[in-house]
Design an enzyme around this catalytic site. Structure first.
Site, PDB file in Angstrom:
ATOM      1  N   ASP A  29     -23.722  16.787  40.735  1.00 60.43           N
ATOM      2  CA  ASP A  29     -22.716  17.352  39.838  1.00 60.43           C
ATOM      3  C   ASP A  29     -22.017  16.209  39.092  1.00 60.43           C
ATOM      4  O   ASP A  29     -21.700  15.178  39.674  1.00 60.43           O
ATOM      5  CB  ASP A  29     -21.702  18.178  40.641  1.00 60.43           C
ATOM      6  CG  ASP A  29     -20.888  19.099  39.767  1.00 60.43           C
ATOM      7  OD1 ASP A  29     -21.048  20.329  39.876  1.00 60.43           O
ATOM      8  OD2 ASP A  29     -20.087  18.587  38.947  1.00 60.43           O
ATOM      9  N   VAL A  92     -21.070  27.808  34.151  1.00 62.24           N
ATOM     10  CA  VAL A  92     -22.414  27.713  33.571  1.00 62.24           C
ATOM     11  C   VAL A  92     -23.183  28.968  34.006  1.00 62.24           C
ATOM     12  O   VAL A  92     -23.360  29.202  35.210  1.00 62.24           O
ATOM     13  CB  VAL A  92     -23.159  26.443  34.027  1.00 62.24           C
ATOM     14  CG1 VAL A  92     -24.562  26.402  33.417  1.00 62.24           C
ATOM     15  CG2 VAL A  92     -22.370  25.188  33.637  1.00 62.24           C
ATOM     16  N   HIS A  96     -26.715  28.855  40.209  1.00 65.16           N
ATOM     17  CA  HIS A  96     -26.797  27.558  40.890  1.00 65.16           C
ATOM     18  C   HIS A  96     -26.027  27.622  42.201  1.00 65.16           C
ATOM     19  O   HIS A  96     -25.015  28.300  42.315  1.00 65.16           O
ATOM     20  CB  HIS A  96     -26.269  26.416  40.010  1.00 65.16           C
ATOM     21  CG  HIS A  96     -24.910  26.671  39.417  1.00 65.16           C
ATOM     22  ND1 HIS A  96     -24.715  27.506  38.344  1.00 65.16           N
ATOM     23  CD2 HIS A  96     -23.684  26.215  39.762  1.00 65.16           C
ATOM     24  CE1 HIS A  96     -23.437  27.543  38.037  1.00 65.16           C
ATOM     25  NE2 HIS A  96     -22.772  26.772  38.896  1.00 65.16           N
ATOM     26  N   HIS A  98     -23.959  25.295  44.817  1.00 65.97           N
ATOM     27  CA  HIS A  98     -23.302  23.999  45.038  1.00 65.97           C
ATOM     28  C   HIS A  98     -23.553  23.595  46.492  1.00 65.97           C
ATOM     29  O   HIS A  98     -23.272  24.380  47.415  1.00 65.97           O
ATOM     30  CB  HIS A  98     -21.792  24.103  44.844  1.00 65.97           C
ATOM     31  CG  HIS A  98     -21.335  24.426  43.456  1.00 65.97           C
ATOM     32  ND1 HIS A  98     -20.802  23.480  42.609  1.00 65.97           N
ATOM     33  CD2 HIS A  98     -21.325  25.595  42.767  1.00 65.97           C
ATOM     34  CE1 HIS A  98     -20.459  24.058  41.462  1.00 65.97           C
ATOM     35  NE2 HIS A  98     -20.768  25.347  41.527  1.00 65.97           N
TER      36      HIS A  98
HETATM   37  P1  AMP Z   1     -19.735  26.504  38.158  1.00 64.79           P
HETATM   38  O1  AMP Z   1     -18.301  26.235  37.763  1.00 64.79           O
HETATM   39  O2  AMP Z   1     -19.903  27.113  39.526  1.00 64.79           O
HETATM   40  O3  AMP Z   1     -20.446  27.294  37.076  1.00 64.79           O
HETATM   41  O4  AMP Z   1     -20.425  25.097  38.268  1.00 64.79           O
HETATM   42  C1  AMP Z   1     -20.852  24.364  37.166  1.00 64.79           C
HETATM   43  C2  AMP Z   1     -20.896  22.934  37.582  1.00 64.79           C
HETATM   44  O5  AMP Z   1     -21.679  22.226  36.645  1.00 64.79           O
HETATM   45  C3  AMP Z   1     -19.527  22.246  37.623  1.00 64.79           C
HETATM   46  O6  AMP Z   1     -19.276  21.806  38.956  1.00 64.79           O
HETATM   47  C4  AMP Z   1     -19.689  21.087  36.648  1.00 64.79           C
HETATM   48  O7  AMP Z   1     -19.029  19.921  37.076  1.00 64.79           O
HETATM   49  C5  AMP Z   1     -21.189  20.908  36.596  1.00 64.79           C
HETATM   50  N1  AMP Z   1     -21.707  20.288  35.390  1.00 64.79           N
HETATM   51  C6  AMP Z   1     -21.368  20.550  34.103  1.00 64.79           C
HETATM   52  N2  AMP Z   1     -22.083  19.800  33.256  1.00 64.79           N
HETATM   53  C7  AMP Z   1     -22.920  19.034  34.018  1.00 64.79           C
HETATM   54  C8  AMP Z   1     -23.902  18.053  33.741  1.00 64.79           C
HETATM   55  N3  AMP Z   1     -24.214  17.674  32.472  1.00 64.79           N
HETATM   56  N4  AMP Z   1     -24.535  17.468  34.781  1.00 64.79           N
HETATM   57  C9  AMP Z   1     -24.251  17.811  36.053  1.00 64.79           C
HETATM   58  N5  AMP Z   1     -23.341  18.743  36.384  1.00 64.79           N
HETATM   59  C10 AMP Z   1     -22.669  19.346  35.383  1.00 64.79           C
END
Ligand code: AMP
Length: 110
Positions: A29, A92, A96, A98
């Site tokens: 992340d 996003v 996914h 975590h």
């Molecule tokens: P969520 O809030 O559960 O949708 O998780 C999305 C995650 O994607 C967050 O923890 C962000 O920090 C992570 N994230 C966003 N952009 C990127 C990126 N370019 N590379 C890696 N992680 C990312």
């Protein structure tokens, strides 16, 4: 619709990939919430856990999580989180998991 994670999987956006197989890709992340914070993303463009069909086989995400946790040396424990929807903080819209580890976690989560 292609998401940020689709682009990472396609190699169009760089990421620190720690694991991949035929079903999923896992990368660190960009804004880690623990010493180990990895996102496990199915190659299939599924918006969230709410969109997974009941008959769908997503055991592979858990298999990947277990393997990565072992790879990362998280013998003391770890936490798996799936945020679904706005109220849970999903940002996003590509399913996914975590994988968080390397520190103690409180309960209930914030
Ligand atoms: P969520 O809030 O559960 O949708 O998780 C999305 C995650 O994607 C967050 O923890 C962000 O920090 C992570 N994230 C966003 N952009 C990127 C990126 N370019 N590379 C890696 N992680 C990312």
């Amino acid at each position: 619709m292609a998401t940020l994670f689709t682009k990472i999987i396609a190699g169009e956006i760089p990421a620190d990939i720690v694991y991949q197989d035929e079903h999923c890709v896992a990368f660190r992340d960009i804004n880690p919430q623990a010493p180990v914070h990895i996102l496990i993303v199915p190659r299939a463009e599924i918006p969230g856990i709410a969109d997974v069909p009941e008959t769908g086989d997503h055991q592979h995400l858990l298999n990947a999580a277990r393997k990565i946790a072992e790879q990362e040396g998280l013998a003391g424990g770890y936490r798996l989180v799936i945020n679904q929807g706005v109220e849970a903080g999903q940002t996003v819209d590509h399913l996914h998991v975590h994988l968080l580890g390397g520190r103690a976690f409180s309960w209930p989560p914030g």
